[in-house]
Write a protein that holds these residues in place. Structure first.
Motif, PDB file in Angstrom:
ATOM      1  N   ALA A 168       6.140  -3.245  -2.259  1.00 50.12           N
ATOM      2  CA  ALA A 168       4.885  -3.359  -2.768  1.00 50.12           C
ATOM      3  C   ALA A 168       4.040  -4.340  -2.317  1.00 50.12           C
ATOM      4  O   ALA A 168       2.898  -4.135  -1.767  1.00 50.12           O
ATOM      5  CB  ALA A 168       4.895  -3.449  -4.247  1.00 50.12           C
ATOM      6  N   GLY A 171       3.527  -3.470   1.532  1.00 50.76           N
ATOM      7  CA  GLY A 171       2.986  -2.420   1.668  1.00 50.76           C
ATOM      8  C   GLY A 171       1.436  -2.549   1.660  1.00 50.76           C
ATOM      9  O   GLY A 171       0.682  -2.165   2.193  1.00 50.76           O
ATOM     10  N   ASN A 175       6.386   2.650   4.631  1.00 54.04           N
ATOM     11  CA  ASN A 175       6.049   3.843   4.164  1.00 54.04           C
ATOM     12  C   ASN A 175       4.818   3.692   2.962  1.00 54.04           C
ATOM     13  O   ASN A 175       3.993   4.357   2.889  1.00 54.04           O
ATOM     14  CB  ASN A 175       7.523   4.264   3.349  1.00 54.04           C
ATOM     15  CG  ASN A 175       7.377   5.681   2.637  1.00 54.04           C
ATOM     16  OD1 ASN A 175       6.681   5.992   1.709  1.00 54.04           O
ATOM     17  ND2 ASN A 175       7.611   6.613   3.472  1.00 54.04           N
ATOM     18  N   SER A 176       5.099   2.541   2.204  1.00 52.19           N
ATOM     19  CA  SER A 176       4.064   2.645   1.132  1.00 52.19           C
ATOM     20  C   SER A 176       2.910   1.934   1.606  1.00 52.19           C
ATOM     21  O   SER A 176       1.775   2.477   1.118  1.00 52.19           O
ATOM     22  CB  SER A 176       4.647   1.680  -0.070  1.00 52.19           C
ATOM     23  OG  SER A 176       4.859   0.282   0.395  1.00 52.19           O
ATOM     24  N   TYR A 234       0.909   4.954   2.427  1.00 55.18           N
ATOM     25  CA  TYR A 234       0.125   5.688   1.503  1.00 55.18           C
ATOM     26  C   TYR A 234      -1.036   4.618   1.151  1.00 55.18           C
ATOM     27  O   TYR A 234      -2.148   5.386   0.640  1.00 55.18           O
ATOM     28  CB  TYR A 234       1.246   5.879   0.395  1.00 55.18           C
ATOM     29  CG  TYR A 234       2.135   7.361   0.692  1.00 55.18           C
ATOM     30  CD1 TYR A 234       1.419   8.401   0.456  1.00 55.18           C
ATOM     31  CD2 TYR A 234       3.271   7.019   1.143  1.00 55.18           C
ATOM     32  CE1 TYR A 234       2.227   9.731   0.715  1.00 55.18           C
ATOM     33  CE2 TYR A 234       4.086   8.121   1.519  1.00 55.18           C
ATOM     34  CZ  TYR A 234       3.572   9.429   1.442  1.00 55.18           C
ATOM     35  OH  TYR A 234       4.466  10.431   1.585  1.00 55.18           O
ATOM     36  N   GLU A 291       1.352   4.693  -7.182  1.00 52.60           N
ATOM     37  CA  GLU A 291       2.086   4.596  -5.733  1.00 52.60           C
ATOM     38  C   GLU A 291       3.190   3.458  -6.232  1.00 52.60           C
ATOM     39  O   GLU A 291       4.388   3.886  -5.541  1.00 52.60           O
ATOM     40  CB  GLU A 291       1.141   3.996  -4.656  1.00 52.60           C
ATOM     41  CG  GLU A 291       1.669   3.560  -3.481  1.00 52.60           C
ATOM     42  CD  GLU A 291       2.712   4.745  -2.640  1.00 52.60           C
ATOM     43  OE1 GLU A 291       2.554   5.776  -3.000  1.00 52.60           O
ATOM     44  OE2 GLU A 291       3.686   4.254  -2.223  1.00 52.60           O
ATOM     45  N   PHE A 292       2.827   2.496  -6.752  1.00 52.63           N
ATOM     46  CA  PHE A 292       4.075   1.373  -7.113  1.00 52.63           C
ATOM     47  C   PHE A 292       5.166   2.150  -7.756  1.00 52.63           C
ATOM     48  O   PHE A 292       6.245   1.641  -7.650  1.00 52.63           O
ATOM     49  CB  PHE A 292       3.435   0.184  -7.960  1.00 52.63           C
ATOM     50  CG  PHE A 292       2.590  -0.734  -7.107  1.00 52.63           C
ATOM     51  CD1 PHE A 292       2.663  -0.489  -5.535  1.00 52.63           C
ATOM     52  CD2 PHE A 292       1.750  -1.592  -7.438  1.00 52.63           C
ATOM     53  CE1 PHE A 292       1.932  -1.336  -4.670  1.00 52.63           C
ATOM     54  CE2 PHE A 292       1.077  -2.302  -6.794  1.00 52.63           C
ATOM     55  CZ  PHE A 292       0.891  -2.278  -5.133  1.00 52.63           C
ATOM     56  N   THR A 336       5.891   5.319  -8.118  1.00 50.07           N
ATOM     57  CA  THR A 336       6.672   6.110  -7.074  1.00 50.07           C
ATOM     58  C   THR A 336       7.665   5.200  -6.113  1.00 50.07           C
ATOM     59  O   THR A 336       8.947   5.911  -6.053  1.00 50.07           O
ATOM     60  CB  THR A 336       5.725   7.125  -6.028  1.00 50.07           C
ATOM     61  OG1 THR A 336       4.993   7.586  -6.900  1.00 50.07           O
ATOM     62  CG2 THR A 336       6.487   7.902  -5.322  1.00 50.07           C
ATOM     63  N   LEU A 337       7.145   4.125  -5.620  1.00 49.92           N
ATOM     64  CA  LEU A 337       7.906   3.393  -4.805  1.00 49.92           C
ATOM     65  C   LEU A 337       9.095   2.929  -5.699  1.00 49.92           C
ATOM     66  O   LEU A 337      10.214   2.777  -5.111  1.00 49.92           O
ATOM     67  CB  LEU A 337       7.101   2.228  -4.277  1.00 49.92           C
ATOM     68  CG  LEU A 337       7.789   1.035  -3.888  1.00 49.92           C
ATOM     69  CD1 LEU A 337       8.170   1.442  -2.204  1.00 49.92           C
ATOM     70  CD2 LEU A 337       6.913  -0.216  -3.641  1.00 49.92           C
TER      71      LEU A 337
END
Lengths: 224, 240
Positions: free
Chosen positions: A30, A33, A99-100, A103, A153-154, A156-157
């Motif tokens: 996170a 990212g 990856n994050s 996004y 997103e966090f 999902t991560l």
């Protein structure tokens, strides 16, 4: 019903210690990212080499499965670069960050584009530099616009850190598999893992709601 | 003094400004009028470099801003601008809208900037809204805060781009009142407007534009009572 925790109980601390690994990967992912994603969001629309490179990077990370990215980095690259031997944990931290970032860059870009261009023009007309306009006018509003998407997103991560078990990272899901291999009772440790993830995600989403509430425009937070 | 000569502006293949010549003298109030698409807003936006002219020169206090783009940020501090859609910073309250450029451009301390902001908000009659956010203000209040924001920089020129077009009649009156006060302060004021009464009563010079050209320039009396061109007469007939 065939539920019996007696054989699993001795392994509970071992499984729960996996949370630390899970959280470490999630926080590193996170943090870096966000950092990388933020920088990408500022340049990804540019029509130059840098912009095109960043767009290609984002495209790659959004266009391939996470498990492929982990495997490719962990097993694929060491074959080509013999000295390159990242541990599974290092691989997870790096891939989850990248990856994050892909996004988050897209999310932030959408937030930036949603800002009314008039404000940027007003800042320009006042003689404010592009730098200050970006830092003080564009970014705070873009963040506020997309905060729910970022929290999402966090979340999902955090959930996807479980995929790191596939390359052998000793996070919570992997530990469950190891314990099951000894006790031959998958249900009990899996139940424990499921509840742990659920609680973790709940905490994260409550925290997200709190931040969202704080950032709402209202006169009570005025500074005078 | 602002001297505009041989100014052309093209968007793709459309000519928006054609050979504009105009001199704006210090301390005077100018009203630019004309129908939509006449190029009047584009002309105004060229004066502080928000639009880049295709060719020509705009000389402000001896500097040609068409050729010296690097001078623009510095120059813009002396040219205030007010927009049709207010363009307040939505995440800042009225005071912070005003202090922002004071602190970041003029590097004035926060305390000092706050004092200036409150004084300017008072000048436009919005000091009771100092801690309100834009979404809590009426259209007229928003525009007055936007005027305070521009005035706080102590510009010598104020540009108004259809400042009352997005307001209902009642709010238009409050904003025009504030603008009228400014005409006695020695600032050069250039207003693109549809408010014929404002042009008639407050301006020193009326500039009528049509299809990218300045068709007629004159004092309000000359323009409204002794209209010279057929195009301006037609425009006025349609307005009334």
């Amino acid at each position: 019903m065939n539920i019996d925790f007696t054989s699993t109980i001795p392994y509970i601390p071992y499984i729960l210690q996996g949370i630390i690994i899970t959280i470490q990967i999630a926080i590193v992912g996170a943090f870096f990212g966000s950092l990388i994603g933020f920088l990408f969001s500022l340049v990804s629309h540019r029509k130059n080499f840098l912009g095109a490179t960043v767009r290609g990077f984002i495209d790659f990370f959004r266009g391939t499965p996470l498990i492929f990215q982990l495997s490719f980095f962990h097993y694929g690259l060491p074959q080509i670069f013999p000295g390159f031997l990242p541990t599974a944990f290092q691989t997870a931290m790096i891939i989850f960050s990248l990856n994050s970032s892909a996004y988050l860059a897209e999310i932030l870009r959408a937030g930036i584009e949603a800002i009314d261009k008039g404000q940027i023009e007003a800042a320009k007309a006042l003689g404010v530099s592009k730098f200050y306009t970006t830092i003080h006018i564009i970014i705070p509003q873009a963040l506020r616009n997309v905060l729910p998407a970022i929290v999402n997103e966090f979340i999902t991560l955090t959930k996807e850190t479980s995929v790191a078990s596939a390359i052998g990272v000793q996070e919570i899901l992997r530990r469950q598999a190891i314990v099951t291999g000894t006790t031959y009772r998958p249900f009990e440790p899996l139940l424990l893992v499921g509840v742990t993830y659920y609680v973790l995600i709940k905490i994260l989403s409550i925290f997200g709601k709190m931040v969202e509430k704080r950032l709402k425009y209202d006169s009570s937070s005025a500074t005078i | 003094m602002i001297q505009v000569a041989q100014l052309f502006k093209q968007f793709d293949k459309t000519e928006v400004l054609k050979d504009i010549h105009m001199t704006f003298e210090d301390g005077k109030t100018y009203a630019i009028i004309g129908s939509s698409g006449s190029g009047k807003s584009t002309f105004l936006r060229c004066l502080n470099g928000l639009e880049n002219p295709t060719s020509g020169s705009i000389i402000i206090d001896g500097v040609d801003i068409v050729k010296n783009e690097k001078e623009l940020p510095k120059l813009r501090q002396h040219i205030g601008m007010v927009f049709q859609s207010f363009n307040l910073f939505e995440h800042k309250n009225a005071t912070d809208n005003v202090t922002f450029a004071l602190m970041k451009v003029k590097k004035i301390s926060e305390d000092e900037a706050r004092k200036i902001a409150l004084a300017k908000l008072k000048e436009v009659g919005c000091d009771h809204r100092a801690t309100h956010f834009p979404h809590q203000l009426s259209g007229g209040e928003k525009q007055r805060v936007a005027i305070a924001r521009a005035l706080a920089m102590e510009p010598s020129v104020m540009l108004f781009d259809e400042p009352t077009s997005a307001l209902d009649p009642e709010m238009t009156v409050e904003v025009l009142k504030v603008m009228k006060q400014l005409t006695h302060t020695g600032m050069t004021i250039i207003v693109v407007t549809h408010e014929m009464n404002f042009a008639k009563e407050v301006s020193d010079t009326v500039i009528y534009m049509d299809k990218g050209e300045i068709v007629e320039i004159g004092s309000p009396k000359e323009f409204f009572e002794e209209t010279k061109t057929a195009r301006a007469r037609q425009f006025l007939a349609n307005m009334l």
